[in-house]
Write a protein that holds these residues in place. Structure first.
Motif, mmCIF file in Angstrom:
data_model
loop_
_atom_site.group_PDB
_atom_site.id
_atom_site.type_symbol
_atom_site.label_atom_id
_atom_site.label_comp_id
_atom_site.label_asym_id
_atom_site.label_seq_id
_atom_site.Cartn_x
_atom_site.Cartn_y
_atom_site.Cartn_z
ATOM 1 N N GLU A 191 1.000 -1.258 -0.087
ATOM 2 C CA GLU A 191 0.000 -0.052 -0.004
ATOM 3 C C GLU A 191 0.863 1.281 -0.004
ATOM 4 O OE1 GLU A 191 -3.085 -0.015 -0.552
ATOM 5 O OE2 GLU A 191 -3.384 -2.291 -0.247
ATOM 6 N N ASN A 226 -3.670 -1.901 6.887
ATOM 7 C CA ASN A 226 -5.012 -1.969 6.038
ATOM 8 C C ASN A 226 -5.455 -0.679 5.164
ATOM 9 O OD1 ASN A 226 -6.091 -4.952 7.196
ATOM 10 N ND2 ASN A 226 -5.507 -3.610 8.936
ATOM 11 N N TYR A 228 -8.246 1.564 2.939
ATOM 12 C CA TYR A 228 -9.364 1.898 2.773
ATOM 13 C C TYR A 228 -9.416 3.000 1.657
ATOM 14 C CZ TYR A 228 -9.951 0.033 7.586
ATOM 15 O OH TYR A 228 -10.070 -0.701 8.592
ATOM 16 N N GLU A 229 -10.853 3.262 1.226
ATOM 17 C CA GLU A 229 -11.002 4.269 0.073
ATOM 18 C C GLU A 229 -10.303 5.513 0.283
ATOM 19 O OE1 GLU A 229 -14.465 6.636 -2.568
ATOM 20 O OE2 GLU A 229 -15.153 5.508 -0.798
ATOM 21 N N CYS A 232 -5.040 4.819 4.641
ATOM 22 C CA CYS A 232 -4.267 3.899 4.836
ATOM 23 C C CYS A 232 -4.202 3.628 6.804
ATOM 24 C CB CYS A 232 -3.123 3.539 4.331
ATOM 25 S SG CYS A 232 -2.973 2.971 2.752
ATOM 26 N N ARG A 233 -4.492 2.772 7.065
ATOM 27 C CA ARG A 233 -4.616 2.399 8.656
ATOM 28 C C ARG A 233 -3.329 1.461 9.051
ATOM 29 N NH1 ARG A 233 -9.009 -1.054 10.784
ATOM 30 N NH2 ARG A 233 -7.431 -2.579 11.177
#
Length: 305
Positions: A191, A226, A228-229, A232-233
């Motif tokens: 990512e 992780n 997401y739209e 980033c987490r």
């Protein structure tokens, strides 16, 4: 009779034309005022606002009030800029004036530790060196914090891979984790996010360092990502001592330390600095924890501007 009607029509026509002319004049005057107001706002936004004189018509009264407001704002901005310059100079002076004495204290302490001293004296020297290192870290942290809060140090986020930054943090703190017999695992990711690699690495390192500090021997720490739209987490999950729900609102404040970790070395500003760094990049943080069940610190970084 006819002559009277003609005169009446002429008068009415003149009145109508006068009314139209007055209306057009007012519209033109209003448009000119709006254009001047827009010009004043544009110059204020660009930082080039200068006072000009206006007549005292009804519309110009608005212009004059706007001029007074913008002049006061410009003066305030100049005062803030001057104050920031003074703070910048003060921080530079503190950093410069304390660097040499602290370095000398640490040097003399190391030289003393190499001498043949009684056991009690060696213990005192060791404690002196320990406190010297703590003071050095505290001064550096306070200077860094002040620079962040005043905007003297700015972050420069760009879209890039998270993996390289996380690998750097993992490699930096892996030896400390191994010394405590703690498994420090990094889950690979492809990512990307928008962040400043230097400052974000420091923020994540603060979180991982805390996890190591408050996780007992034999524990585990996992770093995962992780997507997401919009964000980033990055999760830093540990099996450490955890903390109560009431403390979750306090741990990001300056110098806060929980009573249950009072015996563990720390200053209580690492999490505050971390949150400042993440917020400066349009990110945010969350935390979940239970006493005795570990904690998960989550860092959210934007994926696009």
């Amino acid at each position: 009779m006819l002559k009277g009607k003609i005169i009446l029509l002429v008068v009415i026509s003149l009145l109508a034309m006068g009314a139209i002319a007055a209306l057009l004049w007012q519209r033109w005057q209003f448009r000119q005022t709006m254009n001047r107001l827009l010009h004043m706002l544009d110059t204020a936004i660009d930082g080039n606002f200068k006072e000009e004189s206006y007549d005292e018509s009804l519309y110009s009264a608005i212009e004059n009030k706007m001029r007074d407001y913008l002049s006061a704002t410009e003066t305030s901005n100049q005062d803030i800029a001057a104050e920031k310059d003074e703070i910048k100079q003060l921080i530079a002076d503190i950093s410069h004036q304390t660097k040499t004495p602290i370095a000398n204290l640490l040097l003399y302490g190391q030289l003393l530790a190499e001498q043949e001293l009684p056991e009690e004296s060696r213990r005192f020297v060791g404690e002196m060196n320990k406190q010297g290192e703590k003071l050095n870290f505290l001064i550096a942290a306070l200077v860094k914090l002040s620079r962040l809060e005043t905007g003297i140090l700015a972050v420069h986020p760009e879209k890039q891979s998270l993996q390289l930054m996380l690998e750097e943090v993992h490699g930096q703190l892996l030896p400390e984790a191994q010394r405590k017999n703690i498994q420090l695992q990094l889950e690979p990711t492809k990512e990307q996010a928008i962040f400043d690699p230097k400052w974000t690495a420091e923020a994540i390192a603060n979180l991982v360092d805390n996890a190591i500090k408050y996780t007992p021997s034999g524990g585990e720490i996992q770093i995962t990502v992780n997507a997401y739209e919009l964000f980033c987490r990055i999760d830093i999950a540990d099996t450490g001592i955890g903390f109560t729900e009431n403390e979750q609102a306090k741990i990001f404040t300056r110098f806060y330390r929980s009573a249950q970790v009072a015996q563990i070395e720390g200053l209580g500003i690492g999490l505050y600095i971390t949150r400042q760094i993440i917020a400066a990049q349009n990110g945010y943080m969350k935390v979940s924890s239970m006493p005795g069940q570990g904690s998960v610190f989550s860092v959210f970084l934007p994926r696009s501007n």
